[in-house]
Enzyme design. Structure first.
Site: not given
Ligand code: CAA
Length: 258
Positions: A66, A112, A132, A109
Site C-alpha cells: 500500500a 496480499e 508492515e 499489500g
Molecule cells: N509506498 C509508497 N512509496 C513506496 C513504497 C510504498 N509501499 N515502496 C517504495 N516506494 C517508493 C520509495 O519511497 C521510493 O520513492 P522516492 O524515489 O520518491 O524516494 C521509490 O518507491 C523507490 O523505493 P526505494 O528507493 O525504497 O527502493 P529500494 O530498492 O531501495 O527498496 C524496498 C525497495 C525494499 C521495496 C523499499 O522501497 C521498501 O521497503 N518499501 C516499502 C515496503 C513496505 O513497507 N510495504 C508495506 C506497505 S504497508 C501495507 O501494504 C499495508 C497493507 O497491508 C495494506
C-alpha cells in the site's frame, strides 16, 4: 478506456492482462491505482471474449505494498470510511480465474493481492513479504489470514511478526505459488496457464473456481454439499452436452459458454 496507473492488454487469445504501472514508486498501491485495477478487472470479467486474467507489475516490482505516503496523511476514521483492500481485491468474486504474475517485490499489500488471486506464477527474482510490522501496523488486506492458511501458523507468524521474506524458491516449496520461471520466461508461463483455462468452458471454469474457493470458507461437509450443487449446475449446461459428445465423437469441443 485509458488509465493513468495501469496498462491493459490482451497478450493471447482469451486472456486479459492488467499491469500495475507506477514504476517510480515500485507499483505502490495508491487509491486511484486500486480503483483502476478494479475497473479493468471487472471489465475483463464481463467480456465474453475473455476467459482468464493476469494481474502483474513489472520485472522489478509486482507491488511494494500500500502507498505509505498516502497512508501517512490518513487517520483511523479516514481508513474506516474507505473500502478496505480486502473488499477491493475480492478476486474470488470474479467468475473468471485470475493469475498473478509476480516478479521482484511482492510486499505488504502487494503480497496480499497476489494471494487474493487464484494462482501465482513467480519469476526467480520474486520476493514475498509482509513488512508492515516495521511501520508499526499489521497486514490489512488478508495477509494474516491467507498466509496462515497457505503456510501454516509457524511460518506465517515469522513472516508477519519479524519481516521474514520468502524467496521464489521458498514460496514454491511451501506451496504459495504454482511455479517459478526465469525472469525472461515467467510472463509466458503465466500466459500459458491463463490460456489453458481460457480454452475451457467458462461455465465449468467459473463453477470449479467457486467451489475451490469455498474450501477456504467452510467445513468439509458443507464444502462437499456446495461442490455437489455446482456439479449439478454444470451438468445442466450446454457445455456439458457438448463436452461429453465431443469426447465420444473424438473431436475438440466447441464451447458456447452456456
Ligand atoms: N509506498 C509508497 N512509496 C513506496 C513504497 C510504498 N509501499 N515502496 C517504495 N516506494 C517508493 C520509495 O519511497 C521510493 O520513492 P522516492 O524515489 O520518491 O524516494 C521509490 O518507491 C523507490 O523505493 P526505494 O528507493 O525504497 O527502493 P529500494 O530498492 O531501495 O527498496 C524496498 C525497495 C525494499 C521495496 C523499499 O522501497 C521498501 O521497503 N518499501 C516499502 C515496503 C513496505 O513497507 N510495504 C508495506 C506497505 S504497508 C501495507 O501494504 C499495508 C497493507 O497491508 C495494506
Amino acid at each position: 478506456m485509458s488509465y493513468e496507473y495501469i496498462l491493459v492488454d490482451r497478450p493471447a487469445d482469451g486472456v486479459g492482462r492488467v499491469r500495475l504501472n507506477r514504476p517510480q514508486a515500485l507499483n505502490a498501491l495508491n487509491s486511484p491505482l486500486m480503483d483502476e485495477v478494479n475497473e479493468a478487472m471487472l471489465a475483463f470479467n464481463d467480456d465474453a471474449t475473455i476467459g482468464a486474467m493476469i494481474l502483474t507489475g513489472d520485472d522489478k516490482a509486482f507491488a511494494a505494498g500500500a502507498d505509505i505516503k498516502e497512508m501517512d496523511g490518513k487517520s483511523q476514521i479516514d481508513m474506516l470510511m474507505t473500502d478496505s483492500l480486502v473488499d477491493r481485491f475480492d478476486f474470488a468474486a470474479l467468475t473468471k480465474p485470475v493469475i498473478a504474475a509476480v516478479s521482484g517485490y511482492a510486499l505488504g499489500g502487494g503480497c496480499e493481492i497476489a494471494l487474493a488471486c487464484d494462482m501465482i506464477v513467480a519469476s526467480a527474482t520474486a520476493l514475498f513479504g509482509q513488512p508492515e510490522i516495521n511501520l508499526g501496523i499489521i497486514p490489512g488486506a488478508g495477509g494474516t489470514q491467507r498466509l496462515t492458511r497457505a503456510l501454516g501458523k509457524a511460518l506465517a507468524m515469522e513472516i508477519i511478526l519479524t519481516d521474514r521474506k520468502l524467496s521464489a524458491e521458498e514460496a514454491l516449496r511451501y506451496g504459495l505459488v504454482n511455479r517459478v520461471a526465469p525472469l525472461d520466461e515467467y510472463m509466458d508461463a503465466a500466459i500459458s496457464i491463463a490460456q489453458k483455462a481460457a480454452r475451457r468452458s467458462q461455465v465449468a471454469v467459473s463453477l470449479a473456481k467457486d467451489a475451490v474457493n469455498k474450501a477456504y470458507e467452510t467445513t468439509l461437509a458443507e464444502g462437499l454439499a456446495y461442490e455437489r450443487r455446482n456439479f449439478l449446475v454444470a451438468f445442466g449446461s450446454d457445455d456439458k452436452v457438448e463436452g461429453m459428445r465431443a469426447f465420444i465423437e473424438k473431436r475438440r469441443p466447441q464451447w458456447t459458454n452456456r
